[in-house]
Design an enzyme around this catalytic site. Structure first.
Site, PDB file in Angstrom:
ATOM      1  N   LEU A  66      22.981 -13.945 -80.086  1.00 18.04           N
ATOM      2  CA  LEU A  66      24.166 -14.613 -79.321  1.00 18.04           C
ATOM      3  C   LEU A  66      23.869 -14.686 -77.898  1.00 18.04           C
ATOM      4  O   LEU A  66      23.557 -13.739 -77.314  1.00 18.04           O
ATOM      5  CB  LEU A  66      25.384 -13.872 -79.534  1.00 18.04           C
ATOM      6  CG  LEU A  66      26.558 -14.158 -78.889  1.00 18.04           C
ATOM      7  CD1 LEU A  66      27.300 -15.262 -79.487  1.00 18.04           C
ATOM      8  CD2 LEU A  66      27.549 -12.741 -78.852  1.00 18.04           C
TER       9      LEU A  66
ATOM     10  N   SER B  76      27.576 -12.605 -60.729  1.00 20.42           N
ATOM     11  CA  SER B  76      28.135 -11.868 -60.273  1.00 20.42           C
ATOM     12  C   SER B  76      27.037 -10.276 -60.168  1.00 20.42           C
ATOM     13  O   SER B  76      27.228  -9.918 -61.219  1.00 20.42           O
ATOM     14  CB  SER B  76      29.626 -11.565 -60.399  1.00 20.42           C
ATOM     15  OG  SER B  76      29.994 -10.316 -60.083  1.00 20.42           O
TER      16      SER B  76
ATOM     17  N   GLY C 208      28.487 -16.642 -68.862  1.00 17.35           N
ATOM     18  CA  GLY C 208      29.554 -16.137 -68.040  1.00 17.35           C
ATOM     19  C   GLY C 208      29.936 -14.829 -68.616  1.00 17.35           C
ATOM     20  O   GLY C 208      31.310 -14.854 -68.992  1.00 17.35           O
ATOM     21  N   CYS C 209      29.364 -13.877 -68.915  1.00 20.48           N
ATOM     22  CA  CYS C 209      29.569 -12.769 -69.759  1.00 20.48           C
ATOM     23  C   CYS C 209      30.515 -11.723 -68.939  1.00 20.48           C
ATOM     24  O   CYS C 209      30.841 -10.597 -69.466  1.00 20.48           O
ATOM     25  CB  CYS C 209      28.260 -11.922 -70.082  1.00 20.48           C
ATOM     26  SG  CYS C 209      27.654 -11.091 -68.771  1.00 20.48           S
ATOM     27  N   GLY C 210      31.212 -11.937 -67.877  1.00 21.00           N
ATOM     28  CA  GLY C 210      31.670 -10.887 -67.068  1.00 21.00           C
ATOM     29  C   GLY C 210      31.285  -9.610 -67.088  1.00 21.00           C
ATOM     30  O   GLY C 210      30.209  -9.467 -66.828  1.00 21.00           O
ATOM     31  N   TRP C 211      32.177  -8.566 -67.295  1.00 20.92           N
ATOM     32  CA  TRP C 211      31.700  -7.267 -67.353  1.00 20.92           C
ATOM     33  C   TRP C 211      31.289  -6.876 -68.889  1.00 20.92           C
ATOM     34  O   TRP C 211      31.243  -5.732 -68.988  1.00 20.92           O
ATOM     35  CB  TRP C 211      32.993  -6.389 -66.985  1.00 20.92           C
ATOM     36  CG  TRP C 211      33.351  -6.710 -65.592  1.00 20.92           C
ATOM     37  CD1 TRP C 211      32.680  -6.007 -64.414  1.00 20.92           C
ATOM     38  CD2 TRP C 211      34.385  -7.389 -64.785  1.00 20.92           C
ATOM     39  NE1 TRP C 211      33.451  -6.273 -63.435  1.00 20.92           N
ATOM     40  CE2 TRP C 211      34.255  -7.157 -63.424  1.00 20.92           C
ATOM     41  CE3 TRP C 211      35.474  -8.227 -65.452  1.00 20.92           C
ATOM     42  CZ2 TRP C 211      35.153  -7.933 -62.637  1.00 20.92           C
ATOM     43  CZ3 TRP C 211      36.096  -8.992 -64.647  1.00 20.92           C
ATOM     44  CH2 TRP C 211      36.130  -8.750 -63.232  1.00 20.92           C
TER      45      TRP C 211
ATOM     46  N   CYS D 280      49.837 -18.822 -61.504  1.00 19.86           N
ATOM     47  CA  CYS D 280      49.024 -19.176 -62.719  1.00 19.86           C
ATOM     48  C   CYS D 280      50.131 -18.950 -63.983  1.00 19.86           C
ATOM     49  O   CYS D 280      50.190 -19.788 -64.826  1.00 19.86           O
ATOM     50  CB  CYS D 280      47.759 -18.407 -62.800  1.00 19.86           C
ATOM     51  SG  CYS D 280      46.497 -19.164 -61.926  1.00 19.86           S
TER      52      CYS D 280
END
Length: 417
Positions: free
Chosen positions: A186, A214, A190-193, A379
Site C-alpha cells: 500500500l 513535512s 501525503g501520509c501525515g503523521w 471551515c
C-alpha cells in the site's frame, strides 16, 4: 454641558452602524480604542463585540469581507469578544451586508487566481507550502486532533461517535473500500503523521509506504512506526509524489490533491496510475469546491486561507476530479460525498481548540493562534453551508473487463466493523 467631539474614526463607525442597521439586524457592537459601544443592529444583547484598534481595523470594518476581516483580526487591527461560533456567523452576515456584488468571485477573479498560481507547484514550492502549514509543531496539532493525529474528515457513521472513534472508522472505511488484503503493498500519498499506514499494517496486514513533504510529520510518523514495532511493515519517506519509483497493489491519498494545483491534477492521477498494479485500486479523498468552475468560497474566505493557511492550495470541483482521473487513465468506480461528516469533524476540532485556548496560546505566536482559530471555525461554517465539500472516489486503471467490477457496494459495509 459640553459634548466632546467624535473622532473621525468614531464618526465613520457611527455612519457604518446607521448603514448596517438599515440593511440587516446584526447583533454586533463596535468601539474605537475602548470607547463608547456602537450598536450595528437592534437587539437586546450583543453576541459579538469588535474592538477597532487602529485605522486599518476601521477600514476592514467599513468595507467588510471575510478576507479583510480575517486579516485585520490576525494582524491585530481588530479584536473580538464572543463565542467563536457566533463570531464566524456574524462575520459572514457582516460581509454579506457590506457586499456590493455576488456571493462568489466571477470569471475575471477566477482567471486572475489561476494565472497567479500558474508558476507555483514546483517541487521546491510544494515542499515550502507543506512545511509552512504542517510544521507549526507536532505538539500544537496533538492538542486538538484525535490521538492518532488524523488531520482530515472523520466518518461519523451513526453521528454520536467520539472524534477518535469516527477517525478510526474513516480509516477502516477507506481500507475496506480498496479491498486491502494481507501482504499487499500500500502507498499512502501525503501520509501525515502515519495514522493510515499504521492501521493498514496492524489491522489489515499490509506492507506500507507513506510519503510526506513535512519534516515534522516524517519525524513523528517514523517514531510512531518504531514505537509500534512495525519497521518491517512500514516505511515513511520524506519524498515528493512525483519521485516515487515503486509499484503498489493499493494507493490511498487523503487530503493531498488540494495541494497539487488544478493544472497538475491530471499529472497527479497519471503518477498514481503509473505506480498502480494492473489490477490495483486507488482511493482519493479530498476537499472539493462546490462551484462547477472551481471558483472560490464566498466573501473572500478562500483568499484568507490562501494567504494564511494553505499557500497555493486550490480546490477542484468533483467533476474536475473525475475528469482528470479519466484523462489520466483511471476509471472512477464509486464516489461518496462526506460534507456533513467534515462539518462535524471541524466542530470537534474547533470546540477542542477553544477549550484549550490558553494552553495553545502559550505554544505558538499570537498570530498563529488567531489564524488557526478562525480557520477551523470558518471551515466548519463553509461545510455546513455548502461552500465546499469532500469526496472519496474509488478508482482503478481504465479499460478492464466489466467482470472485474463489484455488483454493489455491499462489500464495503459487510466487511466493516
Amino acid at each position: 454641558m459640553q459634548v466632546s467631539a467624535l473622532s473621525p474614526v468614531e464618526a465613520t463607525l457611527n455612519k457604518l452602524a446607521a448603514h448596517m442597521r438599515g440593511r440587516r439586524d446584526l447583533p454586533i457592537t463596535v468601539r474605537w480604542k475602548g470607547g463608547t459601544l456602537i450598536k450595528l443592529g437592534e437587539f437586546d444583547q450583543a453576541k459579538v463585540t469588535v474592538d477597532v484598534l487602529d485605522a486599518k481595523g476601521a477600514a476592514a470594518l467599513a468595507a467588510p469581507s471575510l478576507d479583510g476581516l480575517g486579516e485585520a483580526y490576525v494582524e491585530g487591527h481588530l479584536d473580538v469578544q464572543g463565542s467563536v461560533q457566533d463570531i464566524i456567523d456574524v462575520a459572514h452576515r457582516l460581509a454579506e451586508a457590506g457586499s456590493s456584488g455576488g456571493d462568489k468571485p466571477g470569471l475575471v477573479e477566477r482567471v486572475v487566481r489561476h494565472l497567479a498560481n500558474a508558476t507555483s507547484h514546483t517541487k521546491a514550492q510544494d515542499r515550502a507550502d507543506i512545511q509552512y502549514h504542517y510544521d507549526v509543531s507536532n505538539a500544537f496539532y496533538s492538542e486538538w486532533l484525535d490521538p492518532a493525529m488524523l488531520y482530515s474528515c472523520a466518518y461519523f457513521e451513526d453521528g454520536d461517535e467520539t472524534l477518535a472513534e469516527a477517525q478510526t472508522k474513516k480509516l477502516d472505511h477507506i481500507l475496506t473500500k480498496v479491498r486491502l488484503l494481507p501482504g499487499q503493498r500500500l502507498l499512502d500519498i501525503g501520509c501525515g503523521w502515519g495514522g493510515l499506514v499504521l492501521r493498514a499494517a496492524q489491522k489489515f496486514g499490509a506492507t506500507c509506504v507513506g510519503v510526506t513533504l513535512s519534516q515534522n510529520q516524517f519525524d513523528l510518523a517514523t517514531q510512531r512506526v518504531k514505537d509500534a514495532g512495525l519497521q518491517d511493515k512500514i516505511e515513511i519517506r520524506l519524498q515528493d509524489y512525483r519521485d516515487i519509483p515503486d509499484t503498489f497493489d493499493r494507493i490511498t491519498s487523503v487530503g493531498m490533491c488540494e495541494h497539487v494545483g488544478l493544472k497538475n491534477l491530471e499529472t497527479y492521477f497519471k503518477v498514481a496510475h503509473d505506480h498502480l498494479a494492473p489490477d490495483g485500486w486507488m482511493l482519493n479523498h479530498n476537499i472539493t469546491s462546490t462551484d462547477p468552475d472551481n471558483g472560490e468560497t464566498s466573501q473572500g474566505g478562500g483568499d484568507f486561507i490562501d494567504r494564511y493557511v494553505f499557500p497555493d492550495g486550490e480546490l477542484p470541483h468533483i467533476s474536475t476530479v473525475l475528469n482528470c482521473m479519466q484523462r489520466a487513465g483511471m476509471e472512477p468506480i464509486d464516489a461518496e460525498g462526506l460534507r456533513r461528516h467534515y462539518a462535524q469533524t471541524l466542530k470537534c476540532w474547533s470546540d477542542t481548540f477553544e477549550a484549550k485556548g490558553e494552553k495553545l496560546k502559550s505554544m505558538v505566536p499570537p498570530k498563529t493562534w488567531r489564524v488557526w482559530r478562525m480557520y477551523l471555525v470558518g471551515c466548519q461554517w463553509a461545510f455546513e453551508n455548502d461552500e465546499c465539500s469532500v469526496f472519496q472516489v474509488l478508482c482503478h486503471r481504465a479499460g478492464q473487463h466489466s467482470n472485474t467490477l463489484p455488483r454493489s457496494r455491499r462489500w464495503i459495509y459487510d466487511n466493516e466493523g
